[in-house]
Design an enzyme around this catalytic site. Structure first.
Site, PDB file in Angstrom:
ATOM      1  CG  HIS A  58       1.954   8.235   0.778  1.00  0.00           C
ATOM      2  ND1 HIS A  58       2.017   9.192   1.913  1.00  0.00           N
ATOM      3  CD2 HIS A  58       3.307   7.570   0.859  1.00  0.00           C
ATOM      4  CE1 HIS A  58       3.519   9.261   2.192  1.00  0.00           C
ATOM      5  NE2 HIS A  58       4.194   8.236   1.570  1.00  0.00           N
TER       6      HIS A  58
ATOM      7  CG  HIS B 265       5.818   3.618  -0.687  1.00  0.00           C
ATOM      8  ND1 HIS B 265       6.706   4.340  -1.475  1.00  0.00           N
ATOM      9  CD2 HIS B 265       5.493   4.404   0.315  1.00  0.00           C
ATOM     10  CE1 HIS B 265       6.845   5.565  -0.686  1.00  0.00           C
ATOM     11  NE2 HIS B 265       6.067   5.375   0.081  1.00  0.00           N
TER      12      HIS B 265
ATOM     13  CG  HIS C 122       5.193   4.751   5.017  1.00  0.00           C
ATOM     14  ND1 HIS C 122       6.443   4.368   4.476  1.00  0.00           N
ATOM     15  CD2 HIS C 122       5.053   5.966   4.331  1.00  0.00           C
ATOM     16  CE1 HIS C 122       6.823   5.115   3.825  1.00  0.00           C
ATOM     17  NE2 HIS C 122       6.047   5.883   3.440  1.00  0.00           N
TER      18      HIS C 122
ATOM     19  CG  ASP D 116      -7.447   1.855  -4.960  1.00  0.00           C
ATOM     20  OD1 ASP D 116      -6.914   2.432  -4.012  1.00  0.00           O
ATOM     21  OD2 ASP D 116      -8.480   1.697  -4.993  1.00  0.00           O
ATOM     22  CG  HIS D 117      -7.473  -0.563  -1.002  1.00  0.00           C
ATOM     23  ND1 HIS D 117      -7.780   0.670  -1.488  1.00  0.00           N
ATOM     24  CD2 HIS D 117      -8.045  -0.353   0.136  1.00  0.00           C
ATOM     25  CE1 HIS D 117      -8.472   1.556  -1.011  1.00  0.00           C
ATOM     26  NE2 HIS D 117      -8.455   0.841   0.341  1.00  0.00           N
TER      27      HIS D 117
ATOM     28  CD  GLU E 171       5.314  10.186  -1.138  1.00  0.00           C
ATOM     29  OE1 GLU E 171       5.711   9.056  -1.591  1.00  0.00           O
ATOM     30  OE2 GLU E 171       6.045  10.980  -0.535  1.00  0.00           O
TER      31      GLU E 171
ATOM     32  CB  CYS F 264      10.315   6.919   3.396  1.00  0.00           C
ATOM     33  SG  CYS F 264       9.785   8.554   3.212  1.00  0.00           S
TER      34      CYS F 264
END
Lengths: 140, 140, 140, 140, 140, 140
Positions: F41, F14, F39, F79-80, F126, F33
């Site tokens: 998480h 994100h 980047h 996810d991913h 996070e 961020c």
């Protein structure tokens, strides 16, 4: 060879410093760990023992016996104590994690041999970011 | 209302005791936590703030600002210190986890209001088995 | 020999793929890790150093110095970055955990020798279920 | 050589005892783990594989393939089962963590060779305080 | 009001099923948790108590007293036992995490009142992915 | 009322930014961020549901059903993936943890009612230091 590990925990106060240094010099070398009024940690101690599996029990070592030994020889002496002032096996030593792990290894090595197994490693965690491991003198 | 939590950590020495008690009486009431030569902990501090989401940023509060505040007002004063002897907001108080959590709440409450949010809860973990939570006086 | 470990963390985006493969082929080989629009992880990095205990300090290495080195050489370059696009020591390499761990080892090896200790192991955790460990070329 | 580890989990019932012992003798040797009506654990299994990095993929082994193998050969047979009564590879064996780890190693060793890598270690955690590690017969 | 929590742990076997159901029906409703030969878990139990801080001790409740109570009333009866067959306070009940948490609450509620505090919450974790929380009947 | 929680995990990329801001302004408001190349998480998602215990099953809700719902409605979509670019329920929203938690709550609320229980809380972590909790609009 099978390796088996028992975790025990203790909470202790300590200080990193040399008596012959000034407070300024201690602060320079040891940072905030040199605070003369102490600080402390929740230590996690991992004792790893190696040996053959006993075919009668399926055990390398009885973990209840190992836990009792670690408590008698280490935890009872250091838990809720001041590592610099009150622990016999730390007398006249630097209270660093490295020296503490090495000293615990030396306290337990023969005792574990007497239980028919071999002390393989002492792992000692000072914080979630810092830990040491000591395997004895054998391979040095 | 959205709740957002920041974790910070500190390592400190302390002792539970009353000066007017004998060492024996302190031991009876506070157990090994009364050790006159101190012991210590790795404390985990969870600061929970509540507020509305700012539509421009998607944030309740900027966590970098919150973290900086917690460090200035709490961590810098207590990390690697002796809670009984060196921490201004613990002066003349019992150094229990409960009193420590309440004191941290009182130190941060107004400061967080000034950032446009509301302090909801201080959670303070002394060991992996013991922690306290304090939500302020509001609902008492 | 004493082994001491410092944990640091970073958050990064990445993608597993080969440019000469089609998206279908990349999906077949790398699964959902090949997503062309990236995904990311919270990485945990454990740097283990070995050496003798300095009798003056009780340290193998000053952990503040080690942490600063890891931050300068690794974390500042990779935290909140895209591993495939923005990290000099990952240029033209596959962004797998294995290659990342090996590259971090190579970045730190000489620098840690210059601090008077020896880099023993890089452990890199990508998720709570997956991690790699690299010990260098020495024993191959 | 690079080492890569996959964690899997299973929940199982078991009992430590010898049939030829009386309940009293079993209690004496195995403590409360000998309870005739069983008890159980959440086991954590860490499978560590070693090998060279494949330059095409950046992988030592595809973790999806490894995870599928561990699930087919181990987890599907032991998860939510009784280790003493229902697991083919534990038949006529003591249900200790040591024997379980060794048996899992033997189940996976050849299968992982067939995937082009080498099984290095089985680590099996029974509780947060107890775990074992087995590296095979090679160095004995 | 201050909230203080004590964590204790126990390992137990159990099975989810209804006697009047067939094995097939039990499998359909309860999945692999219905295995007739049992399975088991490492349970984590968090007991949260609320009360005012005693100004003499800085405590809401003495955690040693609370821990001893939890051990006498709960852990000694359930640790290394079969929840369906051997635990008096679970007799004729479903051995689900929900029912177990509610039953533990009911066992401890009056006992904690007798210690001068109030039981606030029972949190019971069955795996790292599943847990329940019960706050009593008061707010229903 | 009983509360039951299911943990699921996802890994995503994100970026925090506003399109109408310059890169400099984004950096000023959102810090690292805001990195334009993303980047990511490892997110931990805790879904807490409340309801009465069904006397036939001992369950508030079947956790397998709940897990399947969370996977279908949330995990499979995020996810991913890239939270800013690829997730339908995040379209045209800030990709902050707060907004993400609120959006997940809104995606699941009605679906869980349809299963006969009530969504109580979405907790979204996070990093190990930052998490948010959202309880819906009801008490605002």
């Amino acid at each position: 060879m099978m390796y088996i590990t028992r975790r025990e925990r203790f909470n202790a106060a300590h200080r990193l410093f040399r008596e012959e240094y000034s407070d300024e010099r201690n602060l320079e070398v040891f940072g905030k760990c040199s605070n003369p009024k102490w600080h402390g940690h929740n230590y996690e101690l991992f004792v790893t023992v190696k040996g053959k599996i006993n075919p009668d029990t399926g055990f390398v070592i009885n973990l209840k016996t190992l836990s009792k030994l670690i408590n008698t020889k280490i935890i009872d002496k250091i838990d809720h104590k001041n590592t610099n002032l009150e622990v016999d096996f730390m007398k006249d030593k630097m209270a660093s994690t490295e020296v503490l792990a090495k000293s615990i290894f030396e306290e337990l090595e023969t005792e574990i041999l007497n239980l028919g197994a071999q002390l393989h490693c002492i792992k000692l965690c000072e914080t979630e970011n810092n830990f040491v491991e000591y395997y004895g003198n054998i391979n040095e």
